[in-house]
Design a protein around this motif. Structure first.
Motif, PDB file in Angstrom:
ATOM      1  N   LEU A  26       0.650  -0.933  -0.128  1.00 13.20           N
ATOM      2  CA  LEU A  26      -0.086  -0.043  -0.088  1.00 13.20           C
ATOM      3  C   LEU A  26       0.967   1.159  -0.061  1.00 13.20           C
ATOM      4  O   LEU A  26       0.786   1.972  -1.211  1.00 13.20           O
ATOM      5  CB  LEU A  26      -1.307  -0.467   0.641  1.00 13.20           C
ATOM      6  CG  LEU A  26      -2.301  -0.964   1.254  1.00 13.20           C
ATOM      7  CD1 LEU A  26      -3.123  -1.174   2.530  1.00 13.20           C
ATOM      8  CD2 LEU A  26      -2.964  -1.034   0.163  1.00 13.20           C
ATOM      9  N   ARG A  92      -8.690   2.730   5.061  1.00 10.67           N
ATOM     10  CA  ARG A  92      -8.568   3.461   5.444  1.00 10.67           C
ATOM     11  C   ARG A  92      -6.864   4.511   5.678  1.00 10.67           C
ATOM     12  O   ARG A  92      -6.808   5.396   5.683  1.00 10.67           O
ATOM     13  CB  ARG A  92      -7.983   3.357   7.059  1.00 10.67           C
ATOM     14  CG  ARG A  92      -9.829   3.365   7.687  1.00 10.67           C
ATOM     15  CD  ARG A  92      -9.143   3.104   9.187  1.00 10.67           C
ATOM     16  NE  ARG A  92      -8.267   4.015   9.730  1.00 10.67           N
ATOM     17  CZ  ARG A  92      -8.151   4.792   9.919  1.00 10.67           C
ATOM     18  NH1 ARG A  92      -9.086   5.425  10.573  1.00 10.67           N
ATOM     19  NH2 ARG A  92      -7.182   5.488  11.064  1.00 10.67           N
ATOM     20  N   PRO A 122      -7.702   7.880  14.255  1.00 14.30           N
ATOM     21  CA  PRO A 122      -7.964   8.966  13.730  1.00 14.30           C
ATOM     22  C   PRO A 122      -6.068   9.455  13.444  1.00 14.30           C
ATOM     23  O   PRO A 122      -5.502   8.200  13.049  1.00 14.30           O
ATOM     24  CB  PRO A 122      -7.990   9.908  15.218  1.00 14.30           C
ATOM     25  CG  PRO A 122      -7.143   9.394  16.182  1.00 14.30           C
ATOM     26  CD  PRO A 122      -7.572   7.638  16.452  1.00 14.30           C
ATOM     27  N   ILE A 123      -6.686  10.500  12.457  1.00 17.51           N
ATOM     28  CA  ILE A 123      -4.980  10.709  11.441  1.00 17.51           C
ATOM     29  C   ILE A 123      -4.337  11.670  12.512  1.00 17.51           C
ATOM     30  O   ILE A 123      -3.728  13.001  11.711  1.00 17.51           O
ATOM     31  CB  ILE A 123      -5.459  10.596  10.612  1.00 17.51           C
ATOM     32  CG1 ILE A 123      -6.432  11.536   9.977  1.00 17.51           C
ATOM     33  CG2 ILE A 123      -5.634   9.295   9.972  1.00 17.51           C
ATOM     34  CD1 ILE A 123      -6.918  11.890   8.537  1.00 17.51           C
ATOM     35  N   HIS A 126      -0.986  12.432  11.591  1.00 18.39           N
ATOM     36  CA  HIS A 126      -0.639  12.441  10.343  1.00 18.39           C
ATOM     37  C   HIS A 126      -0.261  14.314  10.353  1.00 18.39           C
ATOM     38  O   HIS A 126       0.632  14.992   9.484  1.00 18.39           O
ATOM     39  CB  HIS A 126      -1.579  12.063   9.558  1.00 18.39           C
ATOM     40  CG  HIS A 126      -2.001  10.529   9.654  1.00 18.39           C
ATOM     41  ND1 HIS A 126      -1.548   9.860   8.374  1.00 18.39           N
ATOM     42  CD2 HIS A 126      -1.937   9.983  10.713  1.00 18.39           C
ATOM     43  CE1 HIS A 126      -1.446   8.159   8.649  1.00 18.39           C
ATOM     44  NE2 HIS A 126      -1.908   8.125  10.179  1.00 18.39           N
ATOM     45  N   MET A 160       2.475   8.917  20.332  1.00 18.50           N
ATOM     46  CA  MET A 160       2.674   7.498  19.922  1.00 18.50           C
ATOM     47  C   MET A 160       3.109   6.814  18.681  1.00 18.50           C
ATOM     48  O   MET A 160       2.696   7.256  17.700  1.00 18.50           O
ATOM     49  CB  MET A 160       1.678   6.246  20.518  1.00 18.50           C
ATOM     50  CG  MET A 160       0.057   7.014  19.631  1.00 18.50           C
ATOM     51  SD  MET A 160      -1.320   6.113  19.662  1.00 18.50           S
ATOM     52  CE  MET A 160      -2.281   7.116  20.942  1.00 18.50           C
ATOM     53  N   THR A 162       3.012   6.023  14.863  1.00 18.13           N
ATOM     54  CA  THR A 162       2.260   4.842  14.378  1.00 18.13           C
ATOM     55  C   THR A 162       2.408   4.782  13.061  1.00 18.13           C
ATOM     56  O   THR A 162       3.298   5.627  12.505  1.00 18.13           O
ATOM     57  CB  THR A 162       0.555   6.566  14.093  1.00 18.13           C
ATOM     58  OG1 THR A 162       0.302   6.842  12.715  1.00 18.13           O
ATOM     59  CG2 THR A 162       1.854   8.036  14.308  1.00 18.13           C
ATOM     60  N   GLY A 164       1.001   4.252   9.919  1.00 16.35           N
ATOM     61  CA  GLY A 164       0.201   4.831   8.745  1.00 16.35           C
ATOM     62  C   GLY A 164       0.929   7.034   8.889  1.00 16.35           C
ATOM     63  O   GLY A 164       1.936   7.081   7.936  1.00 16.35           O
ATOM     64  N   GLU A 188       8.008  -0.534  12.330  1.00 18.76           N
ATOM     65  CA  GLU A 188       7.796  -2.251  11.927  1.00 18.76           C
ATOM     66  C   GLU A 188       9.125  -2.551  10.462  1.00 18.76           C
ATOM     67  O   GLU A 188       9.588  -1.396   9.868  1.00 18.76           O
ATOM     68  CB  GLU A 188       5.840  -1.601  11.319  1.00 18.76           C
ATOM     69  CG  GLU A 188       5.405  -2.467  12.388  1.00 18.76           C
ATOM     70  CD  GLU A 188       5.232  -1.510  13.510  1.00 18.76           C
ATOM     71  OE1 GLU A 188       6.050  -0.951  13.438  1.00 18.76           O
ATOM     72  OE2 GLU A 188       4.075  -1.709  14.767  1.00 18.76           O
ATOM     73  N   ASP A 304      -2.301  -6.870  14.786  1.00 16.23           N
ATOM     74  CA  ASP A 304      -3.148  -7.660  13.849  1.00 16.23           C
ATOM     75  C   ASP A 304      -3.471  -9.342  13.834  1.00 16.23           C
ATOM     76  O   ASP A 304      -2.937 -10.334  13.018  1.00 16.23           O
ATOM     77  CB  ASP A 304      -2.127  -7.647  12.249  1.00 16.23           C
ATOM     78  CG  ASP A 304      -2.391  -5.617  11.926  1.00 16.23           C
ATOM     79  OD1 ASP A 304      -3.309  -5.815  11.992  1.00 16.23           O
ATOM     80  OD2 ASP A 304      -1.654  -5.505  11.106  1.00 16.23           O
ATOM     81  N   PHE A 327      -4.776  -0.325  19.839  1.00 17.65           N
ATOM     82  CA  PHE A 327      -6.283  -0.600  19.146  1.00 17.65           C
ATOM     83  C   PHE A 327      -7.195  -1.067  20.512  1.00 17.65           C
ATOM     84  O   PHE A 327      -7.308  -1.555  21.508  1.00 17.65           O
ATOM     85  CB  PHE A 327      -7.301  -1.253  18.281  1.00 17.65           C
ATOM     86  CG  PHE A 327      -6.356  -0.856  16.869  1.00 17.65           C
ATOM     87  CD1 PHE A 327      -6.377   0.681  16.234  1.00 17.65           C
ATOM     88  CD2 PHE A 327      -5.306  -1.720  16.120  1.00 17.65           C
ATOM     89  CE1 PHE A 327      -5.567   1.015  15.630  1.00 17.65           C
ATOM     90  CE2 PHE A 327      -4.668  -1.676  15.090  1.00 17.65           C
ATOM     91  CZ  PHE A 327      -4.873   0.115  14.493  1.00 17.65           C
TER      92      PHE A 327
HETATM   93  C1  UD1 Z   1      -1.078  -0.003  10.880  1.00 20.32           C
HETATM   94  C2  UD1 Z   1      -1.653  -1.474   9.551  1.00 20.32           C
HETATM   95  C3  UD1 Z   1      -2.628  -2.456  10.686  1.00 20.32           C
HETATM   96  C4  UD1 Z   1      -1.997  -2.336  11.858  1.00 20.32           C
HETATM   97  C5  UD1 Z   1      -1.554  -0.955  12.402  1.00 20.32           C
HETATM   98  C6  UD1 Z   1      -0.822  -1.156  13.763  1.00 20.32           C
HETATM   99  C7  UD1 Z   1      -1.827  -0.491   7.319  1.00 20.32           C
HETATM  100  C8  UD1 Z   1      -2.818  -0.020   5.758  1.00 20.32           C
HETATM  101  N1  UD1 Z   1      -2.465  -0.834   8.216  1.00 20.32           N
HETATM  102  O1  UD1 Z   1      -2.343   0.723  10.855  1.00 20.32           O
HETATM  103  O2  UD1 Z   1      -2.381  -3.200   9.660  1.00 20.32           O
HETATM  104  O3  UD1 Z   1      -3.331  -3.148  12.863  1.00 20.32           O
HETATM  105  O4  UD1 Z   1      -0.430  -0.624  11.680  1.00 20.32           O
HETATM  106  O5  UD1 Z   1       0.523  -2.142  13.481  1.00 20.32           O
HETATM  107  O6  UD1 Z   1      -0.462  -0.543   7.642  1.00 20.32           O
HETATM  108  N2  UD1 Z   1      -3.426   6.778  16.095  1.00 20.32           N
HETATM  109  C9  UD1 Z   1      -4.099   7.933  16.530  1.00 20.32           C
HETATM  110  N3  UD1 Z   1      -3.636   9.171  16.313  1.00 20.32           N
HETATM  111  C10 UD1 Z   1      -3.482   9.163  14.192  1.00 20.32           C
HETATM  112  C11 UD1 Z   1      -2.444   7.855  13.609  1.00 20.32           C
HETATM  113  C12 UD1 Z   1      -2.627   6.440  15.029  1.00 20.32           C
HETATM  114  O7  UD1 Z   1      -4.290   8.361  17.444  1.00 20.32           O
HETATM  115  O8  UD1 Z   1      -2.894  10.175  13.953  1.00 20.32           O
HETATM  116  C13 UD1 Z   1      -3.286   5.322  17.022  1.00 20.32           C
HETATM  117  C14 UD1 Z   1      -4.631   4.548  16.330  1.00 20.32           C
HETATM  118  O9  UD1 Z   1      -5.573   5.049  16.789  1.00 20.32           O
HETATM  119  C15 UD1 Z   1      -3.850   3.749  16.934  1.00 20.32           C
HETATM  120  C16 UD1 Z   1      -2.325   3.264  17.347  1.00 20.32           C
HETATM  121  O10 UD1 Z   1      -2.311   4.691  16.789  1.00 20.32           O
HETATM  122  O11 UD1 Z   1      -4.374   3.636  18.713  1.00 20.32           O
HETATM  123  C17 UD1 Z   1      -1.235   3.094  16.106  1.00 20.32           C
HETATM  124  O12 UD1 Z   1      -2.317   3.183  14.474  1.00 20.32           O
HETATM  125  P1  UD1 Z   1      -1.131   2.796  13.390  1.00 20.32           P
HETATM  126  O13 UD1 Z   1       0.323   2.663  13.656  1.00 20.32           O
HETATM  127  O14 UD1 Z   1      -1.333   4.068  13.047  1.00 20.32           O
HETATM  128  O15 UD1 Z   1      -2.363   2.223  13.097  1.00 20.32           O
HETATM  129  P2  UD1 Z   1      -2.706   2.500  10.742  1.00 20.32           P
HETATM  130  O16 UD1 Z   1      -1.050   2.478  10.318  1.00 20.32           O
HETATM  131  O17 UD1 Z   1      -3.086   2.573  10.747  1.00 20.32           O
END
Ligand code: UD1
Length: 417
Positions: A26, A92, A122-123, A126, A160, A162, A164, A188, A304, A327
């Motif tokens: 992705l 997402r 949330p994002i 980002h 934290m 993240t 993405g 990761e 995951d 999560f």
């Molecule tokens: C990616 C993976 C997903 C995996 C996750 C955690 C992809 C496409 N997806 O998801 O399969 O389960 O990592 O390993 O790679 N958060 C915030 N604010 C933000 C961003 C995240 O509060 O702006 C929080 C999220 O709600 C969550 C935590 O941070 O509680 C981790 O999320 P994140 O690592 O961002 O997950 P994804 O990138 O969405």
């Protein structure tokens, strides 16, 4: 809509090859937006999420040709800067266009993803990072609008880790003016691969895979030639499939170092895991030991894999405590496992799984991607018939899983509902 029907109780045996990693493919496909020219990305899995990316890239004006797992993306003429709601709500990870579009074109409009089955997700991190790099961000009718003449480097501390967020900002910073440092970054394997890919494109990145990543912005990048690494979560799912059926399966094309936490926990559960030249051989135990897990960002136990590991623990000989730290609402599979006879109770972020002697097949419903895999694993070990419906979740992330399991000896079929 299709469903998966499993007659449980068969021991799995043989060899299974894992596909390219969804979560790596992705961001790599979105990274093509950073550079004009023709990019070639091989070993891309055939999944619903990948089709969503294809649609999104095409909507933005890229020309995409898909042939036997190789994507050729001509990102010379990007005509649109908008990721529409219809695509973002099905995946997402579409928010990963934000960084590349903003960095290359100075403007991006991306629908806010909203909630999903496994939590609010949330994002904000980002967006905070992009703002620190000089972007003006507004919210307009459910869309994030971001503008920046040229992004500049910044020192960013994630509240934290993240995955993405780290990926989005790495891509944005690659074309920004000056140096960006991402602190408390995600570690990761997918981040390491994105770092390698961006470096091939001419980016200057150090520290990808550690919690501090430094990116020296450059003025332009060149097209990418790359093959996607194997999917560690798919590999882990087959490893548990072998363990839960007392099977003997060689999972090929895996990278053992990506799976360390799972390997440790499977060994504690009694599985025999042997690193062979072609991959990882997993022999299931006669009796499954109940072990505790706590999900954490990499290198901790991956969230995951939590649902799949819970299916295994449902058949443990004692009590297992499974704590979900990544999560807030990722226990949707519990109610469905209970319908199959599992003894699980939830308090806050922890599920207490008291092992039972056997599971009994039942009609169950998939609620999200990894929950679907957990129900399939439970069905492989259960007596009688399990029918898993709503498997569009499964098709987002597993390439023809029923065919692969069938080749290992499972009695499993996809039937139109
Ligand atoms: C990616 C993976 C997903 C995996 C996750 C955690 C992809 C496409 N997806 O998801 O399969 O389960 O990592 O390993 O790679 N958060 C915030 N604010 C933000 C961003 C995240 O509060 O702006 C929080 C999220 O709600 C969550 C935590 O941070 O509680 C981790 O999320 P994140 O690592 O961002 O997950 P994804 O990138 O969405």
């Amino acid at each position: 809509m299709d469903k998966i029907v499993i007659h449980g109780g068969r021991r799995l045996k043989g060899e299974v090859r894992v596909s390219g990693a969804k979560n790596s493919a992705l961001p790599l496909l979105f990274a093509t937006l950073l550079a004009p020219g023709v990019h070639r990305i091989a070993n891309v899995p055939d999944l619903r999420d990948i089709t969503t990316v294809e649609k999104l890239l095409t909507t933005l004006g890229a020309e995409v040709v898909r042939e036997n797992g190789t994507f050729t993306v001509d990102a010379s003429a990007i005509e649109s800067i908008e990721a529409p709601y219809d695509l973002v709500r099905t995946m997402r990870a579409s928010v990963l266009v934000l960084g590349p579009l903003l960095a290359r074109l100075g403007h991006a409009r991306v629908s806010l993803p909203g909630g999903c089955a496994i939590g609010a997700r949330p994002i904000n991190l980002h967006l905070k990072g992009l703002e620190a790099m000089g972007a003006k961000i507004t919210l307009d009718h459910g869309y994030v609008e971001a503008h920046a003449k040229r992004l500049h480097g910044a020192r960013i501390l994630f509240d934290m880790p993240t995955v993405g967020g780290t990926e989005n900002l790495m891509m944005a910073a690659a074309l920004a003016k000056g140096t960006t440092v991402l602190e408390n970054a995600a570690c990761e394997p997918e981040i390491i691969e994105l770092g390698e890919a961006l470096t091939k494109m001419g980016a200057r990145i150090e520290g990808a895979g550690t919690d501090s990543i430094t990116i020296e912005g450059v003025d332009e990048l060149t097209p990418l030639e790359h093959a996607v690494m194997p999917d560690r979560i798919e590999a882990g799912t087959f490893m548990i499939a072998s363990a839960i059926t007392r099977g003997d399966v060689l999972v090929t094309g895996t990278v053992a170092s990506h799976l360390e936490a799972l390997i440790i926990k499977l060994r504690e559960a009694g599985a025999e895991i042997i690193e062979e030249a072609g991959g990882l051989r997993v022999r299931g135990p006669r009796k499954i030991n109940s072990v505790d897990i706590k999900t954490r960002p990499h290198p901790g136990f991956p969230t995951d894999m939590q649902a799949q590991f819970m299916a295994l623990m449902a058949l443990g000989t004692g009590t297992s405590m499974i704590t979900e730290n990544v999560f807030e609402n990722r226990f949707m599979h519990v109610c469905e496992l209970q319908r199959m006879g599992a003894d699980i109770s939830i308090e806050g972020h922890t599920a207490t799984v008291k092992g039972v002697k056997g599971l009994l097949g039942a009609p169950v419903m998939a609620t999200d991607l990894r929950a679907s895999a957990s129900l399939i694993l439970a069905g492989l070990a259960a007596d009688h018939t399990t029918e898993v419906s709503r498997i569009y979740h499964l098709d987002r992330g597993y390439e023809r899983i029923e065919e692969k399991l069938k080749r290992l000896g499972a009695d499993i079929e996809r039937v139109p509902e």
